[in-house]
Design a protein around this motif. Structure first.
Motif: not given
Ligand code: F3S
Length: 415
Positions: A201-210
């Motif tokens: 999930a962190c991979a997905g959130y990192y992408l969406a945030k940046h």
């Protein structure tokens, strides 16, 4: 190119199939014109957001009731996103007004022919699209799963456009329906061990945030990544930004290779390592400075059998602390199958609440906070950790499923 309408389309637009269909067709045609689409595409299924009090509100409720009162029938398989209430009648702390409004919305959709599943994981319970099928789905996590894991094609529909598609069986042919818009625009290499759902999930959130507007292609996800981990990526990616799809090389049907995902174009590459993952974890848990926890939410997106079996093992012989609420969210049909399979006993014995057809974000959480007095939450869902502190006055810890189970049992966060 201008939009091409056939005789059936024109009949719908002229009101020959009733006023609700005319309105649905008018909206679909206007969307097609706005986005420059030259075709209307038949859809295999619709998944409706706006099936709950929180999203439909009073105006939506009235409109949905009016459509049902016209005896309009949906022209395609139509499943419903989570509602505000528990489908088995558990009193989760909502006002009677909310409960009755929800009953009205659900019953109106049922009169039209919708499937009363109230889940964000329709693909787990019988609305399972095939590769290449066109859909009109709302609910960002389900849209991402359909496009990215199953290889179906759908835009992120809002409540009105999804209902319009259910009434007409059509959607405007733009965006994710077109092959040329499904090419990756950035490559993210995941360079840390993926040991649990939180790591994914962190991979997905990192992408969406940046990179909120990018269409990413991930490398580094194992080809045998479990479906529940991929749905966690979908939820975290969809919780901010406008991403409707990702590629994962070796997983996404359209991404056998990095080159195929990018459609042969050269795209930028970035690496996400342990440092970025830790920063993401800390960012999502930044709102809660208290060690005390009084509510724990697991099941965003709704749980599958494998996750429930894991929770059963984790909670066997343990008790949720008396002043803590542990809420587990899944579709009603998933829970009832688990019940018949003996998978729910350890969960119920522990004191966990098995909630069907809703979730902490889809319900009227403010009413629940007021009635239950929740002050400090914990979750293993990046989407919940994103939404709850920014929408309600509930500070939220974010961590692994194991962290959350320990919090439920001890009432403390990571001590
Ligand atoms: Fe589903 Fe609710 Fe999460 S709708 S994706 S469980 S916020």
């Amino acid at each position: 190119m201008s939009l091409v309408l056939n005789d059936l389309h024109k009949r719908m637009l002229d009101g020959g199939l009733g006023e609700p269909v005319r309105q649905g067709m008018e909206l679909t045609v206007e969307l097609a014109k706005f986005w420059g689409a030259d075709t209307l595409i038949p859809v295999r299924s619709v998944h409706v957001v706006g099936a709950g009090v929180k999203t439909a509100r009073r105006a939506g409720m009235k409109y949905i009731r009016w459509v049902a009162d016209q005896e309009a029938k949906l022209r395609t398989l139509c499943t419903l996103n989570p509602s505000a209430t528990d489908q088995t009648g558990i009193d989760i702390g909502l006002t009677p007004e909310t409960v009755s409004q929800q009953e009205e919305i659900t019953s109106s959709f049922k009169r039209m022919g919708a499937i009363e599943c109230h889940t964000c994981t329709p693909y787990l319970i019988g609305n399972l699209p095939r590769y290449g099928e066109h859909l009109a789905w709302g609910e960002s996590s389900a849209v991402l799963y359909a496009n990215s894991v199953l290889g179906a094609r759908t835009n992120r529909e809002g409540a009105p456009s999804a209902l319009a598609s259910a009434l007409t069986g059509l959607t405007a042919g733009y965006g994710m329906h077109l092959k040329e818009n499904r090419r990756a625009s950035i490559h993210i290499h995941i360079d840390y061990p993926l040991e649990n759902v939180t790591d994914f999930a962190c991979a997905g959130y990192y992408l969406a945030k940046h990179y909120p507007d990018a269409l990413p292609v991930f490398t580094g996800f194992p080809e045998n990544s479990p479906a529940y981990a991929l749905k966690a990526v979908c939820a975290s990616l969809g919780s901010s930004g406008s991403v409707s799809m990702f590629h994962a090389v070796g997983i996404t049907p359209e991404a056998p290779t990095l080159e195929a995902a990018a459609g042969g174009r050269r795209i930028d590459s970035v690496k996400m390592g342990r440092k970025e993952k830790e920063e993401t974890l800390q960012f999502l848990g930044r709102t809660n400075e208290s060690n005390d926890v009084d509510c724990v939410f697991i099941g965003c997106p709704h749980l599958d059998f494998e996750e429930i079996a894991g929770l059963t093992e984790a909670l066997k012989g343990r008790k949720v602390k008396s002043d803590v609420s542990l809420w587990l969210f899944a579709a009603h049909s998933i829970w009832s199958t688990c019940e018949r399979s003996g998978l729910t006993k350890a969960l119920k014995d522990s004191g966990a609440l098995l909630v069907s057809g809703t979730c902490c974000v889809s319900t009227m959480l403010s009413e629940i906070i007021a009635s239950r007095g929740f002050k400090s939450a914990a979750t293993n869902s990046a989407k919940v950790a994103h939404y709850i502190p920014s929408t309600w006055s509930l500070k939220t810890h974010y961590g692994t499923t194991r962290d959350c189970i320990e919090a439920a049992v001890t009432g403390k966060w990571r001590v």
